[in-house]
Write an enzyme that holds these catalytic residues in place. Structure first.
Site, PDB file in Angstrom:
ATOM      1  N   SER A   1       0.801  -1.224   0.000  1.00  0.00           N
ATOM      2  CA  SER A   1       0.000   0.000   0.000  1.00  0.00           C
ATOM      3  C   SER A   1       0.831   1.271   0.000  1.00  0.00           C
ATOM      4  O   SER A   1       0.305   2.347  -0.303  1.00  0.00           O
ATOM      5  CB  SER A   1      -0.943   0.017   1.208  1.00  0.00           C
ATOM      6  OG  SER A   1      -0.211  -0.104   2.415  1.00  0.00           O
TER       7      SER A   1
ATOM      8  N   ASP B   1      -2.178   8.766   7.563  1.00  0.00           N
ATOM      9  CA  ASP B   1      -3.166   7.939   8.245  1.00  0.00           C
ATOM     10  C   ASP B   1      -2.439   7.037   9.250  1.00  0.00           C
ATOM     11  O   ASP B   1      -1.244   7.233   9.490  1.00  0.00           O
ATOM     12  CB  ASP B   1      -4.003   7.153   7.222  1.00  0.00           C
ATOM     13  CG  ASP B   1      -3.196   6.122   6.433  1.00  0.00           C
ATOM     14  OD1 ASP B   1      -2.044   5.826   6.811  1.00  0.00           O
ATOM     15  OD2 ASP B   1      -3.719   5.600   5.430  1.00  0.00           O
TER      16      ASP B   1
ATOM     17  N   HIS C   1       0.450   5.143   6.809  1.00  0.00           N
ATOM     18  CA  HIS C   1       1.165   5.611   5.619  1.00  0.00           C
ATOM     19  C   HIS C   1       1.649   7.050   5.744  1.00  0.00           C
ATOM     20  O   HIS C   1       0.961   7.889   6.344  1.00  0.00           O
ATOM     21  CB  HIS C   1       0.245   5.501   4.398  1.00  0.00           C
ATOM     22  CG  HIS C   1      -0.330   4.140   4.215  1.00  0.00           C
ATOM     23  ND1 HIS C   1      -1.600   3.812   4.649  1.00  0.00           N
ATOM     24  CD2 HIS C   1       0.185   3.013   3.668  1.00  0.00           C
ATOM     25  CE1 HIS C   1      -1.846   2.534   4.371  1.00  0.00           C
ATOM     26  NE2 HIS C   1      -0.779   2.036   3.773  1.00  0.00           N
TER      27      HIS C   1
END
Length: 401
Positions: A41, A366, A369
């Site tokens: 991600s 977040d 990340h």
């Protein structure tokens, strides 16, 4: 480590060097062929949008600062660009690498590169099973095999091989999920940890990665950059669920990352000596991010197109749009977008999340990340850094080999 440490004229010049457009003097005579991106991600550009998965970022306010989409979510787990996006821009790729699962990943669009990364994916096939669906590295390489055949059709076999082996870069950003969403996963991984030591698990990771990188080499990949695992014990999620103080990190998670990183560096040295014509570049992401977390107040970033914050100095880019320079992140512990606990580190970013007003001053977007501001600083070091940061060459040097 060549890091940005003070407010100075030299710092201003350094930061300006990665703001200006990619058609500047540095890229006038040299550009990358294609950027092939593999990973999780941290660099997913939207592949998970096309999977029935619990790991998705195609909801606002994700992408709020991503200019290419007008601030709409694209599936990137950050407020703007990923490190892969920024690096591609700086190396001269005119378009972002298209997500492999996107409908437009066909024809000439793939000549600029393809992104195979998937939120929740890992080196091990079992990694990320909590998300139901994700693309592990084995599957990502299966997909590249399909792309490789498409290149033969587009360019002819001889030109395709030359384009891929001499003009393209293969970046691999993976491994964190193998710890966070596999070996260290609460409840589900208890049995695995009882039956397999950390040494044994990391042995398996390295064995799998050796085979995966070798397989890419057999498909004509020659220029590789492989990032190590960052300080995963310091992300807002880990700090929140372990009820740590602002300056504390989860010791076990970071120790596992450090242990794996040592083995990874040895693996890349091994492959550099074993696979003729290939160059495997080691990106020391752990030290880069750890320094950013520890010394966040000393880092600055340039931000454009916004008047959200007070600027000490104003400059102008080539298109005469104002850009603003500020010094110092305000936090490296609290997520800008998220909910739960002291560091907003439990519930992922979404429409009902609280969101900070000063996104450019948060290291983390977040619970998991980095923000685009942090990604810019990390990418700059990978592009231009010395051998303590990236070795044996940096990414601009790798492009020109």
């Amino acid at each position: 480590m060549a890091m940005m440490k003070a407010w100075s004229f030299g710092l201003v010049l350094l930061l300006l060097s990665f703001y200006y457009p990619v058609n500047g003097a540095d890229n006038k005579n040299s550009s990358l062929g294609a950027s092939f991106i593999f990973g999780d991600s941290l660099v997913d550009a939207g592949n998970n949008n096309y999977l029935p998965t619990l790991s998705r970022a195609n909801i606002p306010p994700n992408g709020i600062d991503f200019r290419a989409s007008g601030g709409n979510p694209t599936g990137r787990d950050t407020n703007g660009r990923t490190i892969g996006d920024i690096v591609g821009e700086e190396l001269g790729v005119p378009n972002y690498a298209v997500p492999y699962l996107a409908p437009n990943s066909t024809g000439k669009a793939i000549l600029y590169g393809v992104n195979y990364a998937s939120g929740g994916g890992g080196i091990m096939n079992a990694t990320g099973r909590i998300f139901v669906n994700r693309l592990g590295l084995d599957i990502q390489i299966d997909f590249f095999n399909n792309t490789r055949k498409q290149f033969d059709t587009l360019l002819g076999s001889s030109k395709a091989k030359d384009y891929i082996s001499k003009r393209s870069i293969f970046s691999v950003t993976i491994g964190a999920n193998d710890f966070l969403n596999n070996y260290l996963l609460p409840v589900l991984s208890v049995g695995a940890r009882i039956s397999q030591s950390p040494d044994g698990f990391i042995d398996d990771m390295i064995t799998h990665l050796r085979n995966q990188l070798t397989r890419l080499y057999q498909l004509d990949a020659r220029k590789f950059v492989v990032g190590n695992v960052g300080p995963i014990g310091c992300i807002p999620y880990q700090k929140t669920i372990n009820q740590l103080n602002e300056n504390e990190c989860v010791d076990l998670a970071n120790k596992l990352a450090i242990q794996y990183n040592g083995r990874l560096k040895d693996l890349l040295t091994e492959l550099n000596g074993k696979l003729p014509g290939a160059i495997f570049v080691h990106a020391n992401v752990y030290d880069l991010v750890m320094d950013l977390i520890v010394n966040y107040k000393k880092y600055g970033i340039i931000s454009g197109g916004s008047n959200r914050f007070s600027a000490s100095v104003t400059f102008f880019d080539y298109s005469l749009k104002p850009i603003f320079f500020h010094v110092g992140f305000t936090t490296a512990s609290k997520a800008c977008c998220g909910n739960g606990g002291q560091f907003a580190g439990i519930i992922p970013c979404g429409p009902t999340s609280s969101m900070c007003d000063d996104r450019e001053k948060h290291v983390f977007w977040d619970p998991y990340h980095p923000s685009e501001a942090a990604n810019l600083i990390i990418a700059q070091q990978l592009l231009n850094g010395n051998t303590k940061v990236i070795s044996p060459v940096n990414l601009k040097q790798l492009r020109n080999l």
